[in-house]
Design a protein around this motif. Structure first.
Motif, PDB file in Angstrom:
ATOM      1  N   SER A 165      17.544   0.111  26.228  1.00  0.00           N
ATOM      2  CA  SER A 165      16.661  -0.397  25.172  1.00  0.00           C
ATOM      3  C   SER A 165      15.434  -1.053  25.789  1.00  0.00           C
ATOM      4  O   SER A 165      14.311  -0.921  25.284  1.00  0.00           O
ATOM      5  CB  SER A 165      17.404  -1.417  24.298  1.00  0.00           C
ATOM      6  N   PHE A 166      15.665  -1.745  26.908  1.00  0.00           N
ATOM      7  CA  PHE A 166      14.555  -2.392  27.606  1.00  0.00           C
ATOM      8  C   PHE A 166      13.569  -1.345  28.130  1.00  0.00           C
ATOM      9  O   PHE A 166      12.353  -1.486  27.998  1.00  0.00           O
ATOM     10  CB  PHE A 166      15.093  -3.239  28.762  1.00  0.00           C
ATOM     11  N   ILE A 167      14.105  -0.276  28.734  1.00  0.00           N
ATOM     12  CA  ILE A 167      13.240   0.802  29.229  1.00  0.00           C
ATOM     13  C   ILE A 167      12.451   1.412  28.076  1.00  0.00           C
ATOM     14  O   ILE A 167      11.249   1.669  28.175  1.00  0.00           O
ATOM     15  CB  ILE A 167      14.073   1.886  29.950  1.00  0.00           C
ATOM     16  N   LEU A 168      13.138   1.617  26.959  1.00  0.00           N
ATOM     17  CA  LEU A 168      12.504   2.243  25.802  1.00  0.00           C
ATOM     18  C   LEU A 168      11.380   1.379  25.244  1.00  0.00           C
ATOM     19  O   LEU A 168      10.336   1.884  24.821  1.00  0.00           O
ATOM     20  CB  LEU A 168      13.566   2.488  24.722  1.00  0.00           C
ATOM     21  N   ASN A 169      11.573   0.054  25.273  1.00  0.00           N
ATOM     22  CA  ASN A 169      10.608  -0.851  24.644  1.00  0.00           C
ATOM     23  C   ASN A 169       9.591  -1.455  25.609  1.00  0.00           C
ATOM     24  O   ASN A 169       8.457  -1.737  25.220  1.00  0.00           O
ATOM     25  CB  ASN A 169      11.357  -1.995  23.937  1.00  0.00           C
ATOM     26  N   ALA A 170      10.003  -1.675  26.868  1.00  0.00           N
ATOM     27  CA  ALA A 170       9.132  -2.396  27.797  1.00  0.00           C
ATOM     28  C   ALA A 170       8.399  -1.487  28.776  1.00  0.00           C
ATOM     29  O   ALA A 170       7.453  -1.920  29.430  1.00  0.00           O
ATOM     30  CB  ALA A 170       9.945  -3.427  28.582  1.00  0.00           C
ATOM     31  N   MET A 171       8.845  -0.240  28.896  1.00  0.00           N
ATOM     32  CA  MET A 171       8.209   0.665  29.845  1.00  0.00           C
ATOM     33  C   MET A 171       7.481   1.778  29.097  1.00  0.00           C
ATOM     34  O   MET A 171       7.921   2.225  28.032  1.00  0.00           O
ATOM     35  CB  MET A 171       9.245   1.275  30.793  1.00  0.00           C
ATOM     36  N   VAL A 172       6.390   2.216  29.659  1.00  0.00           N
ATOM     37  CA  VAL A 172       5.682   3.375  29.114  1.00  0.00           C
ATOM     38  C   VAL A 172       6.474   4.623  29.486  1.00  0.00           C
ATOM     39  O   VAL A 172       6.873   4.789  30.641  1.00  0.00           O
ATOM     40  CB  VAL A 172       4.257   3.461  29.696  1.00  0.00           C
ATOM     41  N   THR A 173       6.752   5.482  28.526  1.00  0.00           N
ATOM     42  CA  THR A 173       7.489   6.713  28.817  1.00  0.00           C
ATOM     43  C   THR A 173       6.514   7.884  28.896  1.00  0.00           C
ATOM     44  O   THR A 173       5.609   8.020  28.069  1.00  0.00           O
ATOM     45  CB  THR A 173       8.553   7.000  27.739  1.00  0.00           C
ATOM     46  N   VAL A 174       6.707   8.711  29.916  1.00  0.00           N
ATOM     47  CA  VAL A 174       5.852   9.880  30.143  1.00  0.00           C
ATOM     48  C   VAL A 174       6.741  11.107  30.241  1.00  0.00           C
ATOM     49  O   VAL A 174       7.677  11.134  31.045  1.00  0.00           O
ATOM     50  CB  VAL A 174       5.031   9.732  31.444  1.00  0.00           C
ATOM     51  N   ARG A 175       6.452  12.104  29.437  1.00  0.00           N
ATOM     52  CA  ARG A 175       7.252  13.328  29.478  1.00  0.00           C
ATOM     53  C   ARG A 175       6.665  14.310  30.486  1.00  0.00           C
ATOM     54  O   ARG A 175       5.471  14.584  30.484  1.00  0.00           O
ATOM     55  CB  ARG A 175       7.305  13.986  28.101  1.00  0.00           C
ATOM     56  N   CYS A 176       7.526  14.832  31.335  1.00  0.00           N
ATOM     57  CA  CYS A 176       7.138  15.807  32.354  1.00  0.00           C
ATOM     58  C   CYS A 176       7.410  17.202  31.780  1.00  0.00           C
ATOM     59  O   CYS A 176       8.541  17.677  31.804  1.00  0.00           O
ATOM     60  CB  CYS A 176       7.988  15.569  33.605  1.00  0.00           C
TER      61      CYS A 176
END
Length: 463
Positions: A165-176
């Protein structure tokens, strides 16, 4: 970066599909990024390229391979326990790292808990300006929140869900996604810049074959481009290799394209296709019903093309599409929004799990009375129509062996041995001449080539 001493393409040089993402990662002010994408789409190469570019700066770059569990835990612990935070942290396959820990014994579950704490500490304590923490994995963060736990794992699941949940909310997600945008144009531009002077008129042929065979899948694309570059810079070439890259007046373009295709197919079968074959097999043998449905759908698409999707809207659920995209066996074409299997080789591999679709024709071999092992006639009966073609030498021997094992896949090695051929190249040449003979009477694909496995007849054999 660049060429090594042999003039070979290194991974950095074939990394044209993700150059935009790489530049964004380097120049962006975002410090915490999670990169995700399907299997084999090049996330690891992206992270390695990022490492090389960041090493030109003033901060130390820490690269952790999530598949090396022991080394990863030691590095994470060392960095988390240290007060030093002036470094970039790049961790590849973070989802596999944690999933492997979570799926094993109690001792590893404690390591799982500790590792979560280490990463959580590192992410939250990043204070140096422009210091980056970049994690990569095949799974979308939201998918990891639905992990199915055992009784033994339940005590750790809350921490697991909190982390993702932290990764989902606190990190920018980039799709490769190598197919996002016009990948064909990127490939064409790359080949023009690298190979135009060396290939000249042959460039168009190589571009078409690489495009069609690989479908832009990085696991196939990289070895294809690498092999072409090695071939162009090699000091020793076989006569066949000379014909592949140089213009010979007596060679038709169609013949050259066929030779290039056969040459590259052999290369890819022994390199990138091996990895994709394992993925297809895993999908086919997976016990969960959704995976089995996904494999059946994939077979339907391989057999009938994208039009099959229009008739399978109910079957083509979001979850099934997600499974196929995560395995990089399906992608969305930006031009028309349709879904496609990347490349002819993968389509052929998927279809190889099916029995042959026999044409409504019957083949009967009529050996020559004097030299039955060397020549004869092939009779094709189709309803009220009967056609015959004379065959001699290699084509006759090959057809004779295949007709003795109807519907069975006969390997290249077995064909060479049973037909008494001098080499595997001689077998391939005989097969091409056999195809040409049948085309003369408007009959196509009597012999099916299951790349990497062998050959089989697509026509019934009479007595």
């Amino acid at each position: 970066m660049g060429r090594n001493g042999k003039g070979e393409i290194q991974e950095s040089e074939v990394f044209f599909l993700y150059e935009d993402i790489l530049q964004e990662l380097i120049t962006s002010h975002e410090q915490k990024v999670y990169i995700f994408g399907g299997r084999g789409v090049g996330k690891s190469i992206l992270l390695k390229q990022l490492k090389e570019r960041l090493e030109d700066g003033s901060l130390e770059v820490i690269f952790i391979n999530g598949r090396d569990q022991k080394a990863a835990i030691e590095e994470l612990k060392s960095r988390a326990d240290s007060n030093e935070r002036s470094f970039h942290l790049l961790m590849d396959d973070v989802d596999i790292f944690f999933r492997n820990l979570l799926a094993t014994d109690t001792d590893n579950l404690q390591k799982f808990k500790d590792s979560l704490r280490y990463i959580d500490s590192l992410i939250k304590s990043t204070s140096v300006q422009n210091a980056k923490i970049v994690l990569s994995g095949s799974s979308k963060p939201a998918q990891m929140l639905t992990y199915r736990s055992t009784e033994k794992q339940k005590a750790f699941i809350d921490q697991w869900k909190f982390f993702w949940s932290f990764i989902l909310n606190a990190m920018v997600t980039v799709r490769c996604d190598p197919w996002e945008g016009d990948w064909e144009k990127k490939l064409e531009n790359f080949m023009l810049s690298k190979f135009k002077k060396l290939l000249g008129k042959r460039l168009d042929i190589w571009f078409r074959v690489i495009r069609d065979l690989t479908g832009g899948h990085p696991t196939l694309l990289h070895p294809a481009l690498h092999k072409l570059n090695v071939l162009l810079h090699s000091l020793k070439r076989t006569p066949l290799e000379e014909k592949l890259i140089k213009v010979f007046p007596n060679l038709e373009e169609a013949d050259v394209e066929r030779m290039v295709r056969n040459y590259l197919e052999d290369v890819l079968i022994n390199t990138g296709l091996q990895k994709i074959r394992r993925t297809i097999y895993e999908l086919r043998e997976h016990p969960e019903p959704e995976y089995q449905k996904a494999f059946k759908l994939l077979q339907n698409i391989a057999r009938h093309g994208t039009s099959q999707l229009q008739a399978s809207r109910e079957f083509f659920s979001h979850r099934i599409r997600e499974i196929l995209e995560d395995m990089a066996l399906l992608y969305k074409d930006f031009r028309d929004g349709s879904y496609r299997i990347p490349g002819e080789l993968i389509v052929q591999e998927i279809l190889s799990f099916e029995p042959p679709v026999l044409a409504q024709r019957v083949l009967t071999l009529i050996p020559d009375k004097r030299t039955p092992d060397k020549k004869g006639r092939a009779r094709i009966e189709n309803g009220h129509t009967t056609q015959e073609i004379p065959l001699t030498g290699g084509p006759w021997k090959i057809l004779k062996v295949l007709s003795e094992s109807p519907q069975k896949v006969v390997s290249l090695e077995e064909l060479e041995q049973r037909a008494g051929m001098t080499s595997q190249d001689a077998v391939r040449s005989a097969l091409q001449r056999l195809e040409k003979k049948f085309r003369e009477i408007q009959i196509e694909k009597v012999v099916e080539n299951l790349r990497g496995r062998g050959y089989r007849l697509t026509i019934a054999v009479g007595s």
